[in-house]
Design an enzyme around this catalytic site. Structure first.
Site, PDB file in Angstrom:
ATOM      1  N   ASP A  30       0.806  -1.026  -0.182  1.00 17.15           N
ATOM      2  CA  ASP A  30      -0.085   0.112   0.182  1.00 17.15           C
ATOM      3  C   ASP A  30       0.868   1.262   0.076  1.00 17.15           C
ATOM      4  OD1 ASP A  30      -3.443   0.277   0.934  1.00 17.15           O
ATOM      5  OD2 ASP A  30      -1.891   2.077   0.701  1.00 17.15           O
ATOM      6  N   THR A 121     -13.258  -3.516  -8.557  1.00 13.40           N
ATOM      7  CA  THR A 121     -14.511  -3.517  -9.704  1.00 13.40           C
ATOM      8  C   THR A 121     -14.116  -2.738 -10.715  1.00 13.40           C
ATOM      9  OG1 THR A 121     -15.809  -3.903  -7.816  1.00 13.40           O
ATOM     10  CG2 THR A 121     -16.785  -2.962  -9.815  1.00 13.40           C
ATOM     11  N   PHE A 270     -33.107  -8.650   0.547  1.00 15.35           N
ATOM     12  CA  PHE A 270     -33.012  -7.380  -0.585  1.00 15.35           C
ATOM     13  C   PHE A 270     -34.512  -6.832  -0.789  1.00 15.35           C
ATOM     14  CE2 PHE A 270     -28.589  -6.151  -0.629  1.00 15.35           C
ATOM     15  CZ  PHE A 270     -28.014  -6.851   0.034  1.00 15.35           C
ATOM     16  N   CYS A 281     -20.710   1.116  -3.147  1.00 16.27           N
ATOM     17  CA  CYS A 281     -20.644   0.129  -4.296  1.00 16.27           C
ATOM     18  C   CYS A 281     -22.001   0.465  -5.123  1.00 16.27           C
ATOM     19  CB  CYS A 281     -20.795  -1.410  -3.813  1.00 16.27           C
ATOM     20  SG  CYS A 281     -19.373  -1.586  -2.748  1.00 16.27           S
TER      21      CYS A 281
HETATM   22  C1  UGA Z   1     -22.639  -4.496  -2.080  1.00 18.17           C
HETATM   23  C2  UGA Z   1     -22.835  -5.995  -2.179  1.00 18.17           C
HETATM   24  O1  UGA Z   1     -23.956  -6.549  -1.472  1.00 18.17           O
HETATM   25  C3  UGA Z   1     -21.752  -7.044  -2.392  1.00 18.17           C
HETATM   26  O2  UGA Z   1     -21.952  -8.057  -2.831  1.00 18.17           O
HETATM   27  C4  UGA Z   1     -20.743  -6.220  -3.207  1.00 18.17           C
HETATM   28  O3  UGA Z   1     -19.388  -7.148  -3.115  1.00 18.17           O
HETATM   29  C5  UGA Z   1     -20.273  -4.911  -2.600  1.00 18.17           C
HETATM   30  O4  UGA Z   1     -21.462  -3.945  -2.724  1.00 18.17           O
HETATM   31  C6  UGA Z   1     -19.134  -4.434  -3.616  1.00 18.17           C
HETATM   32  O5  UGA Z   1     -19.464  -4.199  -4.794  1.00 18.17           O
HETATM   33  O6  UGA Z   1     -18.030  -4.297  -2.918  1.00 18.17           O
HETATM   34  P1  UGA Z   1     -22.242  -3.251   0.382  1.00 18.17           P
HETATM   35  O7  UGA Z   1     -22.344  -2.003  -0.519  1.00 18.17           O
HETATM   36  O8  UGA Z   1     -21.267  -3.574   1.505  1.00 18.17           O
HETATM   37  O9  UGA Z   1     -22.270  -4.754  -0.703  1.00 18.17           O
HETATM   38  O10 UGA Z   1     -23.640  -3.384   1.216  1.00 18.17           O
HETATM   39  P2  UGA Z   1     -25.128  -4.196   0.997  1.00 18.17           P
HETATM   40  O11 UGA Z   1     -25.237  -4.930   2.140  1.00 18.17           O
HETATM   41  O12 UGA Z   1     -25.428  -4.785  -0.309  1.00 18.17           O
HETATM   42  O13 UGA Z   1     -26.025  -2.947   1.287  1.00 18.17           O
HETATM   43  C7  UGA Z   1     -26.296  -1.705   0.316  1.00 18.17           C
HETATM   44  C8  UGA Z   1     -27.332  -0.720   0.623  1.00 18.17           C
HETATM   45  O14 UGA Z   1     -28.395  -1.587   0.247  1.00 18.17           O
HETATM   46  C9  UGA Z   1     -27.160  -0.331   2.258  1.00 18.17           C
HETATM   47  O15 UGA Z   1     -27.187   0.986   2.293  1.00 18.17           O
HETATM   48  C10 UGA Z   1     -28.522  -0.929   2.600  1.00 18.17           C
HETATM   49  O16 UGA Z   1     -29.031  -0.194   3.760  1.00 18.17           O
HETATM   50  C11 UGA Z   1     -29.093  -1.136   1.460  1.00 18.17           C
HETATM   51  N1  UGA Z   1     -30.514  -2.179   1.511  1.00 18.17           N
HETATM   52  C12 UGA Z   1     -29.904  -3.426   1.544  1.00 18.17           C
HETATM   53  C13 UGA Z   1     -31.768  -1.879   1.485  1.00 18.17           C
HETATM   54  O17 UGA Z   1     -32.140  -0.583   1.484  1.00 18.17           O
HETATM   55  N2  UGA Z   1     -32.822  -2.678   1.598  1.00 18.17           N
HETATM   56  C14 UGA Z   1     -32.069  -4.062   1.740  1.00 18.17           C
HETATM   57  O18 UGA Z   1     -33.224  -4.864   1.700  1.00 18.17           O
HETATM   58  C15 UGA Z   1     -30.971  -4.419   1.566  1.00 18.17           C
END
Ligand code: UGA
Length: 452
Positions: A30, A121, A270, A281
């Protein structure tokens, strides 16, 4: 295997510690000396459940350095896990990926074979661009060089990163050479066969099945990553769009989600309506996919609409407040939760930021609480006047309304009656549908959820 990982951000560091735990010989590079200093003293630079335990356990076996020349020549497999921040146009900026590839090519031993894995990504076609960059350096060095470039997208979720790393749904490998596929199969063997002893605090889920390693061409692998994130983003936006209509027709979106989720083709996950998605992401990747499409002269109205619906959710919350309080000017609003989701201190693209800025712009007095994301928010929102409180109950003193933005576990257990009693007007906007409307109402609140 001898593995070098470039980038000790969220993906790079998680991958490094997990591979070290699986007995690979890991080095991590890093450029950020602050991060390296922390890692050298055995401290995690990121907030992620379990990561500090793994660093305590195997961190000393990982060589953390800023020097490519020390850790590239001997490696068998080199992973690029650096950031791809958005450009102004929304497209992902692959500059750091290309720079890392150049450094790698600079120090490759001409007599050795390497597998170069792109974990960041990246826009579709980056694998080709990386191959060009590597070959340019080789020709400057006047060497032949032997590097197989593969794409191995990451599907980790923040807050659940270690679970995702030890117990993935699938591993996707995009490669044109059998050697490279074989190298990745060896790398992930303990995970593919689940032969490792799980950390005591992260047991193998009883229903977990061995994950498939899907192999495909590099462009398709890169596309899988964007398509997966975009699909999940639009699943959430879809239920949020349904939530809006539920409010108009007096249906309850949590019941609707339960009912449609029982169809195994749709599934339950989801489908939580609320303030929508933030983080590093979905906002970035949906914009980047639209960027890729624009370059190809192709329209993606569904992806564009998923973004529109998502960002509207934040405005709708403020509209709800305005509707119930008449004016926001001079009103005291308490915000429960700042992180873009629970179990992280990450506030990138968090709904809380837009909501707070909007409220302050309309003259509201905003007080905020979050168990771990307050320092980051303090740094980012230094230009506006907001109060931070350590004790969540302080949010409600004399407040005109509370807005739940992040569904931290601790908020599920709040004494609603105590909160309501302290408020000037006990209004609760539940941006994540955490509370039962009946319970909130019987605790004295005027309760407003999302789509119910
Ligand atoms: C997401 C993907 O889930 C991962 O598989 C991926 O590797 C990652 O992006 C990435 O590209 O690095 P992440 O951004 O950590 O992961 O978060 P998530 O758990 O997917 O949630 C994302 C957002 O969606 C959060 O703000 C959460 O509050 C919201 N969310 C999630 C909802 O509003 N409703 C839901 O039912 C689920």
């Amino acid at each position: 295997m001898k593995v070098t990982i470039i980038g000790t951000g969220y993906v790079g560091l998680t991958t490094a510690v997990v591979l070290a735990y699986l007995n690979h010989d890991v080095a991590a590079v890093d450029k950020d000396n602050n991060k390296l200093n922390l890692l050298h003293t055995g401290e995690s630079p990121i907030h992620e459940p379990g990561i500090q335990d793994l660093i305590d356990n195997v961190g000393h076996t990982i060589r953390f350095t800023s020097r490519f020349d020390e850790v590239v020549p001997d490696a068998e497999l080199i992973m690029i896990a650096v950031g791809t921040p958005p450009k102004k146009s929304g497209e992902a900026d692959t500059r750091h990926v290309e720079d890392a590839a150049k450094e790698v090519a600079q120090f490759c031993d001409p007599d050795k074979h390497y597998t170069l894995v792109i974990k960041s990504t990246v826009p579709i076609g980056t694998n080709r661009r990386v191959a060009e960059v590597v070959n340019e350096v080789f020709s400057q060095r006047k060497i032949q060089g032997d590097v197989s470039i593969t794409s191995n997208p990451e599907f980790l979720q923040e807050g659940l990163a270690l679970q995702g790393a030890f117990y993935p749904d699938r591993i996707v490998v995009g490669a044109n050479s059998d050697n490279a596929i074989e190298a990745l199969r060896r790398l992930y063997k303990p995970i593919l066969e689940q032969t490792f002893d799980p950390p005591s605090w992260l047991p193998r889920p009883p229903s977990y099945h061995l994950p498939p390693m899907m192999t495909t061409d590099p462009n398709s692998a890169e596309m899988i990553k964007y398509a997966a994130n975009t699909f999940l983003a639009l699943k959430i936006s879809f239920i949020n769009e349904i939530a809006g209509l539920c409010e108009e027709v007096e249906a309850d979106v949590t019941e609707v989600a339960r009912g449609i989720g029982l169809d195994s083709r749709i599934g339950h996950r989801f489908l939580r309506a609320g303030l929508g998605w933030g983080g590093s992401c979905y906002p970035k990747d949906t914009a980047a996919l639209l960027g890729v499409a624009a370059q190809a002269g192709y329209e993606m109205p569904i992806t564009a609409a998923a973004r529109t619906v998502n960002f509207q959710q934040r405005k709708r919350i403020v509209e709800k407040l305005r509707a119930v309080l008449k004016t926001l000017h001079g009103k005291r609003i308490g915000i429960l939760g700042l992180a873009f989701k629970p179990n992280t201190d990450d506030i990138r693209e968090a709904p809380s930021l837009d909501i707070i800025r909007q409220l302050v712009a309309e003259g509201a007095k905003v007080t905020v609480h979050d168990p771990i994301a307050m320092p980051n928010t303090h740094k980012l929102l230094h230009d506006i006047q907001i109060n931070f409180v350590e004790d969540v109950y302080q949010l409600s003193y004399n407040a005109d309304a509370l807005v739940l933005v992040t569904e931290w576990e601790l908020y599920h257990r709040l004494e609603l009656r105590k909160l309501a009693k302290q408020m000037k007007t006990p209004i609760l906007i539940d941006g994540r549908n955490v509370f039962s409307p009946q319970e909130a109402r019987s605790a004295g609140f005027h309760y407003i959820g999302i789509g119910r």
